[in-house]
Design an enzyme around this catalytic site. Structure first.
Site, mmCIF file in Angstrom:
data_model
loop_
_atom_site.group_PDB
_atom_site.id
_atom_site.type_symbol
_atom_site.label_atom_id
_atom_site.label_comp_id
_atom_site.label_asym_id
_atom_site.label_seq_id
_atom_site.Cartn_x
_atom_site.Cartn_y
_atom_site.Cartn_z
ATOM 1 N N ASP A 29 -3.826 -4.235 15.543
ATOM 2 C CA ASP A 29 -3.490 -4.277 14.125
ATOM 3 C C ASP A 29 -2.797 -5.602 13.819
ATOM 4 O OD1 ASP A 29 -3.019 -1.886 11.773
ATOM 5 O OD2 ASP A 29 -1.846 -3.735 11.590
ATOM 6 N N ASN A 85 -5.041 7.563 7.908
ATOM 7 C CA ASN A 85 -4.715 7.639 6.491
ATOM 8 C C ASN A 85 -6.045 7.756 5.743
ATOM 9 O OD1 ASN A 85 -1.997 7.105 7.208
ATOM 10 N ND2 ASN A 85 -2.387 4.904 7.177
ATOM 11 N N GLN A 92 -3.960 4.696 2.832
ATOM 12 C CA GLN A 92 -5.119 3.917 3.293
ATOM 13 C C GLN A 92 -5.296 2.676 2.419
ATOM 14 O OE1 GLN A 92 -8.876 6.030 3.243
ATOM 15 N NE2 GLN A 92 -9.893 4.504 4.528
ATOM 16 N N VAL A 94 -7.562 -0.034 3.900
ATOM 17 C CA VAL A 94 -8.876 -0.549 4.300
ATOM 18 C C VAL A 94 -9.825 0.650 4.304
ATOM 19 C CG1 VAL A 94 -10.240 -1.672 6.096
ATOM 20 C CG2 VAL A 94 -7.880 -2.425 5.668
ATOM 21 N N HIS A 98 -10.548 4.652 10.025
ATOM 22 C CA HIS A 98 -10.020 4.146 11.282
ATOM 23 C C HIS A 98 -8.802 4.968 11.676
ATOM 24 C CE1 HIS A 98 -8.062 2.076 7.951
ATOM 25 N NE2 HIS A 98 -6.962 2.072 8.693
ATOM 26 N N HIS A 100 -5.150 4.785 13.637
ATOM 27 C CA HIS A 100 -4.080 3.964 14.206
ATOM 28 C C HIS A 100 -3.665 4.613 15.526
ATOM 29 C CE1 HIS A 100 -3.061 1.731 10.400
ATOM 30 N NE2 HIS A 100 -3.701 2.761 9.890
HETATM 31 P P1 DGP Z 1 -4.595 1.647 6.482
HETATM 32 O O1 DGP Z 1 -3.397 1.384 5.616
HETATM 33 O O2 DGP Z 1 -4.517 2.988 7.191
HETATM 34 O O3 DGP Z 1 -5.891 1.450 5.743
HETATM 35 O O4 DGP Z 1 -4.519 0.582 7.658
HETATM 36 C C1 DGP Z 1 -5.074 -0.674 7.574
HETATM 37 C C2 DGP Z 1 -4.528 -1.486 8.715
HETATM 38 O O5 DGP Z 1 -5.418 -2.559 8.958
HETATM 39 C C3 DGP Z 1 -3.159 -2.112 8.456
HETATM 40 O O6 DGP Z 1 -2.228 -1.595 9.399
HETATM 41 C C4 DGP Z 1 -3.354 -3.599 8.668
HETATM 42 C C5 DGP Z 1 -4.688 -3.693 9.345
HETATM 43 N N1 DGP Z 1 -5.499 -4.823 8.943
HETATM 44 C C6 DGP Z 1 -5.877 -5.160 7.690
HETATM 45 N N2 DGP Z 1 -6.640 -6.259 7.681
HETATM 46 C C7 DGP Z 1 -6.763 -6.627 8.991
HETATM 47 C C8 DGP Z 1 -7.456 -7.690 9.638
HETATM 48 O O7 DGP Z 1 -8.123 -8.536 9.019
HETATM 49 N N3 DGP Z 1 -7.337 -7.752 10.990
HETATM 50 C C9 DGP Z 1 -6.621 -6.827 11.714
HETATM 51 N N4 DGP Z 1 -6.579 -6.989 13.035
HETATM 52 N N5 DGP Z 1 -5.973 -5.802 11.128
HETATM 53 C C10 DGP Z 1 -6.041 -5.715 9.786
#
Ligand code: DGP
Length: 109
Positions: A29, A85, A92, A94, A98, A100
């Protein structure tokens, strides 16, 4: 339009990839909440759990199997939290489903 996670899957943008198989990819993350914080992401673009079609539940199994594999292979990840999420009001941000995988610290009960 492709999600940011599909761009990572397709190697169009970089990520610290720690594991991969036919169903899922795992990468660190970008904003870790715990010492070990990786995302387990289905290779199929599915928005959230609410959007799963019957044939998509194979990815639920793949996420659990990968979580078990990570717990056995990442030092310090023997015990972990798996968090999904599903929906904006659930946190959420993204919209490519997915999980975590959080470990490496004692987490609040
Ligand atoms: P959520 O809020 O559950 O949709 O989690 C999205 C997660 O994705 C957040 O903890 C940060 C991570 N994230 C967002 N953009 C990127 C990215 O471009 N690269 C990586 N490695 N993680 C990302």
């Amino acid at each position: 339009m492709k999600t940011i996670f599909s761009k990572i899957i397709d190697r169009e943008i970089p990520a610290d990839i720690v594991a991969e198989n036919d169903q899922v990819i795992v990468f660190r993350d970008i904003n870790p909440k715990t010492p070990i914080h990786v995302l387990i992401v289905p290779k199929k673009e599915i928005k959230d759990i609410q959007s799963f079609a019957p044939e998509d539940f194979v990815y639920a199994q793949a996420i659990f199997a990968m979580a078990q594999q990570l717990s056995q292979t990442i030092p310090g990840a023997e015990e972990f939290r798996l968090q999904i999420n599903s929906g904006y009001r659930a946190g959420q941000r993204v919209f490519h489903v997915h999980a975590h995988f959080l470990a490496g610290a004692e987490l609040a009960a």
